[in-house]
Design an enzyme around this catalytic site. Structure first.
Site, short mmCIF file in Angstrom:
data_model
loop_
_atom_site.label_atom_id
_atom_site.label_comp_id
_atom_site.label_asym_id
_atom_site.label_seq_id
_atom_site.Cartn_x
_atom_site.Cartn_y
_atom_site.Cartn_z
N SER A 104 0.83 -1.21 0.00
CA SER A 104 0.00 0.00 0.00
C SER A 104 0.86 1.26 0.00
CB SER A 104 -0.93 0.01 1.21
OG SER A 104 -1.92 -0.99 1.10
N THR A 145 -11.28 9.87 -0.63
CA THR A 145 -12.34 9.35 0.24
C THR A 145 -12.64 10.31 1.38
OG1 THR A 145 -11.71 7.07 -0.26
CG2 THR A 145 -12.96 7.45 1.77
N THR A 177 -3.87 6.55 3.34
CA THR A 177 -2.57 5.92 3.55
C THR A 177 -1.46 6.94 3.36
OG1 THR A 177 -3.38 3.76 2.82
CG2 THR A 177 -1.01 4.11 2.72
N ARG A 256 -5.53 0.07 -8.71
CA ARG A 256 -6.24 -1.21 -8.63
C ARG A 256 -5.50 -2.30 -9.39
NH1 ARG A 256 -11.71 1.98 -10.07
NH2 ARG A 256 -12.39 2.48 -7.95
N GLY A 352 -4.85 -24.96 11.77
CA GLY A 352 -5.56 -25.13 13.02
C GLY A 352 -5.38 -23.93 13.93
N GLU A 376 -10.28 1.15 -2.69
CA GLU A 376 -10.18 1.32 -4.14
C GLU A 376 -11.25 0.54 -4.88
OE1 GLU A 376 -6.12 1.10 -5.52
OE2 GLU A 376 -5.41 1.98 -3.66
#
Length: 397
Positions: A104, A145, A177, A256, A352, A376
């Site tokens: 990122s 955003t 970010t 993307r 597990g 994104e």
């Protein structure tokens, strides 16, 4: 007499489809460089960084990534590496095999902030910012955003108004970010002329970037809010070639594409951990990999992993041929992130109780991918992009 055919190489569990045959020597060299950097600088520390919820020395990491050509690597000029899109994808795969937060950092720097300047900026803006960003001297972030507008950026409330020859920006951006460590923020705002992009030096009066804490995903990543309180910018802070929502959306398509590859890195890490565990963990007197149910899981995981890598290769070749469509990127992001999550979850069942331990990478990758699934473009949004492309009917509104 016909020539004797060369013997076939043995089956390679790490490359069952022989996808390495699609790579050039230069492709392999790029992959090897990034893989070695991640092995040396990230893997020994990533579990601790994740547990602590921080990415220390991010500026040093950025400079090291710049030194190996990983920042803005598919861009040309201004100190950028000018690598192919396939090579950029391979780098994203190797970085995310270490951790999604590292990929990122590189994606936001190169595919969002640097790409916005490279594609939409003036020559002066490119010369001012890109060489220092390519070297990692300056970190960038991308402000699109908002708290109330994620999947619908057209509804953004951040606005910029002219005041003489200046611009004055007011608003908030969320889930950004690199925000609190950036030297420059690419901020998208509503104006009387429509949505425009601005280059905001983060030392500007009225700008702040409080870091977002208490995350359970992408913990080894810097995530911030951007607050713009009447930030005054000169006229030349405007990105001159970006008009309307198409500008930021084009940047997002570029980023993307990296996720299509990167998500397969996270999947590969989990698959390899599960395969190794299945070979060595014994129950009922034999390795659990000798049981049919475990082998079925591993076979299905390998199918989806290498189909996803093949899809990424195909899209990368189209990108390098300048034939990649945004809808095809949606195809890749939707499929590969969704399948990567399923691979991680299946790997957890093979390990597990050990699957939830940070001694293994599985749960860390699984929780990171929950963010990658959303940012994104959520899975639902990419389904609608493909639905519209398939039917010709718009279901967004």
């Amino acid at each position: 007499m016909p020539a004797t055919p060369s013997p076939l190489p043995p089956f390679d569990p790490s490359d069952p489809l022989g996808l390495d045959d699609l790579l050039t020597d230069e492709d392999r060299a790029v992959r090897s460089t990034v893989r070695q950097w991640a092995a040396d600088r990230v893997l020994p520390h990533i579990a601790d960084w994740y547990e602590r919820g921080e990415l220390p020395d991010i500026r040093e990491l950025a400079r090291e990534l710049g030194a190996i050509g990983a920042l803005g690597m598919s861009l040309t000029g201004y100190g950028c590496a000018g690598a192919s899109h396939v090579q950029y994808g391979l780098a994203c795969l190797e970085l995310e095999a270490a951790d999604s937060g590292i990929r990122s950092l590189v994606s936001v720097q190169g595919s969002l902030a640097m790409y916005a300047i490279w594609r939409f900026g003036s020559e002066e803006q490119k010369r001012q910012w890109l060489p220092r960003m390519a070297s990692g001297e300056v970190i960038g972030c991308f402000g699109l955003t908002e708290p109330d507008h994620g999947s619908d950026p057209a509804g953004m409330r951040t606005h910029a108004k002219r005041d003489g020859t200046d611009w004055v920006l007011t608003g908030r951006k969320m889930w950004i970010t690199n925000g609190s460590v950036a030297g420059v923020a690419v901020v998208w705002a509503r104006t009387d002329e429509g949505i425009r992009g601005f280059l905001v030096p983060t030392d500007s009066a009225g700008f702040s970037a409080p870091e977002i804490k208490h995350k359970w995903s992408l913990r080894a990543s810097v995530t911030s809010e951007l607050v713009l309180d009447e930030v005054r910018l000169p006229a030349d802070a405007l990105l001159p070639e970006a008009r309307g929502l198409g500008g930021p959306l084009r940047c997002l398509s570029h980023a993307r594409y990296g996720i299509v590859w990167g998500s397969m890195g996270a999947a590969r890490s989990c698959f390899e951990a599960a395969l190794d565990y299945a070979r060595t963990r014994e129950q009922f007197g034999k390795p659990i990999g000798a049981f049919q149910l475990t082998q079925a899981k591993l076979a299905d995981m390998a199918l989806e992993l290498h189909k996803g890598v093949l899809l990424a290769h195909h899209l990368g070749r189209r990108f390098d041929a300048r034939r990649l469509l945004p809808e095809q990127i949606s195809f890749g992001k939707l499929n590969n992130v969704r399948e990567a999550l399923d691979i991680c979850r299946t790997a957890r069942t093979i390990l597990g109780a050990n699957g939830i331990s940070l001694e293994y990478p599985v749960m860390r990758h699984a929780t990171n991918l929950e963010s990658v699934l959303t940012y994104e473009g959520t899975a639902e949004m990419h389904q609608l992009v493909l639905g519209k492309a398939l039917t010709g009917l718009d279901a967004f509104r």
